[in-house]
Enzyme design. Structure first.
Site, PDB file in Angstrom:
ATOM      1  N   HIS A 115      43.840  41.855  37.064  1.00  0.00           N
ATOM      2  CA  HIS A 115      44.378  40.828  35.899  1.00  0.00           C
ATOM      3  C   HIS A 115      45.687  41.101  35.148  1.00  0.00           C
ATOM      4  O   HIS A 115      45.831  42.334  34.629  1.00  0.00           O
ATOM      5  CB  HIS A 115      43.300  40.516  34.935  1.00  0.00           C
ATOM      6  CG  HIS A 115      41.992  39.519  35.484  1.00  0.00           C
ATOM      7  ND1 HIS A 115      40.786  40.171  34.927  1.00  0.00           N
ATOM      8  CD2 HIS A 115      41.968  38.864  36.402  1.00  0.00           C
ATOM      9  CE1 HIS A 115      39.975  39.241  35.702  1.00  0.00           C
ATOM     10  NE2 HIS A 115      40.752  38.518  36.431  1.00  0.00           N
ATOM     11  N   GLU A 145      46.414  42.711  31.903  1.00  0.00           N
ATOM     12  CA  GLU A 145      45.610  43.894  31.174  1.00  0.00           C
ATOM     13  C   GLU A 145      46.554  45.148  31.565  1.00  0.00           C
ATOM     14  O   GLU A 145      45.953  46.066  32.212  1.00  0.00           O
ATOM     15  CB  GLU A 145      44.293  43.868  31.840  1.00  0.00           C
ATOM     16  CG  GLU A 145      43.476  42.489  31.355  1.00  0.00           C
ATOM     17  CD  GLU A 145      42.341  41.964  32.089  1.00  0.00           C
ATOM     18  OE1 GLU A 145      41.906  42.976  32.910  1.00  0.00           O
ATOM     19  OE2 GLU A 145      41.734  41.074  31.859  1.00  0.00           O
ATOM     20  N   ARG A 196      47.823  36.228  33.848  1.00  0.00           N
ATOM     21  CA  ARG A 196      46.608  36.697  34.538  1.00  0.00           C
ATOM     22  C   ARG A 196      46.331  36.619  36.177  1.00  0.00           C
ATOM     23  O   ARG A 196      45.771  37.668  36.719  1.00  0.00           O
ATOM     24  CB  ARG A 196      45.339  36.072  33.777  1.00  0.00           C
ATOM     25  CG  ARG A 196      44.109  36.455  34.530  1.00  0.00           C
ATOM     26  CD  ARG A 196      42.913  35.744  33.616  1.00  0.00           C
ATOM     27  NE  ARG A 196      41.697  35.568  34.058  1.00  0.00           N
ATOM     28  CZ  ARG A 196      40.483  36.364  33.788  1.00  0.00           C
ATOM     29  NH1 ARG A 196      40.604  37.165  32.800  1.00  0.00           N
ATOM     30  NH2 ARG A 196      39.422  36.101  34.303  1.00  0.00           N
ATOM     31  N   HIS A 229      39.365  46.875  33.385  1.00  0.00           N
ATOM     32  CA  HIS A 229      39.923  45.230  32.958  1.00  0.00           C
ATOM     33  C   HIS A 229      40.079  45.644  31.611  1.00  0.00           C
ATOM     34  O   HIS A 229      39.526  47.019  30.816  1.00  0.00           O
ATOM     35  CB  HIS A 229      38.846  44.668  33.000  1.00  0.00           C
ATOM     36  CG  HIS A 229      38.712  43.751  34.306  1.00  0.00           C
ATOM     37  ND1 HIS A 229      39.223  42.909  34.961  1.00  0.00           N
ATOM     38  CD2 HIS A 229      38.114  44.413  35.588  1.00  0.00           C
ATOM     39  CE1 HIS A 229      38.978  42.553  35.967  1.00  0.00           C
ATOM     40  NE2 HIS A 229      38.459  43.524  36.585  1.00  0.00           N
ATOM     41  N   GLU A 248      35.661  47.272  30.656  1.00  0.00           N
ATOM     42  CA  GLU A 248      36.374  46.623  29.899  1.00  0.00           C
ATOM     43  C   GLU A 248      37.152  47.399  28.748  1.00  0.00           C
ATOM     44  O   GLU A 248      36.200  47.624  27.990  1.00  0.00           O
ATOM     45  CB  GLU A 248      35.928  45.171  29.246  1.00  0.00           C
ATOM     46  CG  GLU A 248      35.389  44.188  30.165  1.00  0.00           C
ATOM     47  CD  GLU A 248      36.631  43.166  30.615  1.00  0.00           C
ATOM     48  OE1 GLU A 248      37.659  43.229  30.224  1.00  0.00           O
ATOM     49  OE2 GLU A 248      36.090  42.435  31.456  1.00  0.00           O
TER      50      GLU A 248
END
Ligand SMILES: [Zn+2]
Length: 421
Positions: free
Chosen positions: A177, A180, A233, A304, A381
């Site tokens: 993505h 990020e 993204r 992420h 994440e």
């Protein structure tokens, strides 16, 4: 209407011909709100708003754990948005008053030094130049690889770090993505640590395993997020039937593709899965590469941001769990408590993607887990929990990196003890 559309296209084309870099998308007075969702009616309103992608952009989807949504609102839609919140009885908290301010601050601190480091974010060309230097500096233990080319023709590069033949492997994919940025900053730092750290636990990680690391996977999207739109993204391949561009690469893998509303069929959505699995040259290249080395690695990690989660399969359903789910939870708990024990006391929540976060189908991690049978596979994440979201200040890069290292040492150690690696 058609004439206007043609004219608009012409203006865009003329601009593209005369300007080298089109003006960057600005987010002046765009605000981010954390909404507390209590029922399905409120949730369906938010889902409908998120389809109006020029006015609203969901930064973090609803999850059962927090029951919260982070949504970015354009200044033009702000009054209407406040009225709707009142009408539907949704309580909200302003987390970011002006997104452009964060982007400007991030940019300011990235201008003050010409050398590569982790107090600032870097563009793709700088990251690749740094990789060249790393490979040249450590020729006996590093090896460069490329999994292929992106839609726009960029090389998707990785590095293998190995201290001897046939050690068990760990594969890291990062920045699928584009926006990020903390992911590639952390991946490059991690590469550097594996090569330079004198700490015993890091030397042990570096020398006991073969590491395969792709610091920037979505190279086109990443470049676009630097040059044109900080909050981009997806990939950058256009569609025949829509003016919207790109696919969510992490919904494009051929594992439970598009099941259980785990992705969108709308090309304008941030979670558009693509017309078919592997519609994106990037995901196809990664799958082919992973298949070609499938006997060489046991652990797969996908970097992420944001939210501070360690997520295991399955993503496509919360009704079923993998056979080894208890082990995955045990490894996840070790990861979380190692991070919690650092001075920052940062909380990570672990569990299966679909059960603790939301249903997400066709992800790289699920594909590797289900199709390549790699039974330790996680999405990580990173920071934060929404105060800065995707625009994490450069001052937090190193703290995030430290957390990743502590978590990684514990994760690999536990996976080793449980005989997965
Ligand atoms: Zn992501």
């Amino acid at each position: 209407m058609r004439v206007i559309w043609v004219l608009a296209t012409l203006v865009v084309l003329v601009n593209a011909g005369t300007l080298k870099d089109p003006p960057k998308v600005r987010y002046d007075d765009y605000s981010v709100h954390r909404l507390s969702i209590r029922n399905k009616i409120q949730l369906s309103l938010i889902n409908r708003l998120s389809e109006l992608s020029d006015k609203f952009n969901v930064w973090k989807e609803y999850d059962e754990h927090s029951k919260q949504v982070d949504i970015m609102v354009s200044p033009a839609a702000s009054r209407h948005f406040q009225l709707l919140l009142k009408l539907y009885g949704i309580s909200s908290q302003l987390s970011i008053p002006n997104v452009q301010k964060l982007i400007d601050d991030e940019h300011v601190s990235s201008r003050d030094s010409g050398t590569f480091g982790w107090r600032q974010y870097h563009e793709l060309a700088e990251i690749y130049e740094w990789l060249d230097n790393i490979v040249a500096t450590y020729p006996t233990v590093t090896e460069e690889f490329s999994i292929g080319k992106s839609y726009e023709g960029r090389n998707i590069r990785g590095i293998k770090i190995s201290h001897g033949a046939n050690k068990p492997g760990i594969f890291i994919e990062s920045n699928i993505h584009a926006r990020e940025w903390i992911t590639s900053a952390t991946a490059t730092w991690f590469i550097n640590e594996l090569l330079t750290s004198q700490k015993e636990e890091v030397r042990n990680l570096a020398e006991s395993y073969d590491w395969y690391i792709i610091p920037v996977f979505n190279v086109d999207g990443f470049e676009y997020s630097h040059r044109s739109n900080r909050l981009w993204r997806k990939t950058r391949q256009p569609h025949a039937t829509s003016k919207c561009i790109g696919v969510d690469g992490n919904r494009n893998f051929d594992s439970h593709f598009m099941e259980n509303n785990g992705a969108s069929a709308d090309p304008c959505s941030e979670t558009y899965a693509g017309e078919d699995p592997w519609s994106e040259p990037e995901t196809k290249a990664l799958a082919d590469y992973l298949t070609s080395i499938k006997d060489k690695f046991d652990v797969y990690l996908s970097f992420h941001s944001y939210g501070q989660w360690l997520l295991s399969p399955y993503g496509h359903t919360a009704e079923e769990f993998p056979e080894n789910y208890n082990d995955l939870l045990e490894i996840g708990a070790a990861f979380g408590s190692a991070i919690k024990n650092l001075v920052y006391s940062t909380d990570y929540v672990h569990g299966s993607t679909a059960s603790v976060l939301y249903v997400a189908s066709g992800s790289s991690v699920d594909w590797v887990f289900n199709e390549l049978n790699k039974k330790v596979a996680y999405t990580i994440e990173f920071r934060d929990k929404g105060n800065f979201g995707f625009v994490l200040p450069p001052a937090q890069i190193l703290a995030n990196c430290e957390e990743l290292m502590a978590g990684m040492v514990a994760l690999i150690d536990k996976a080793h003890n449980l005989k997965y690696i």
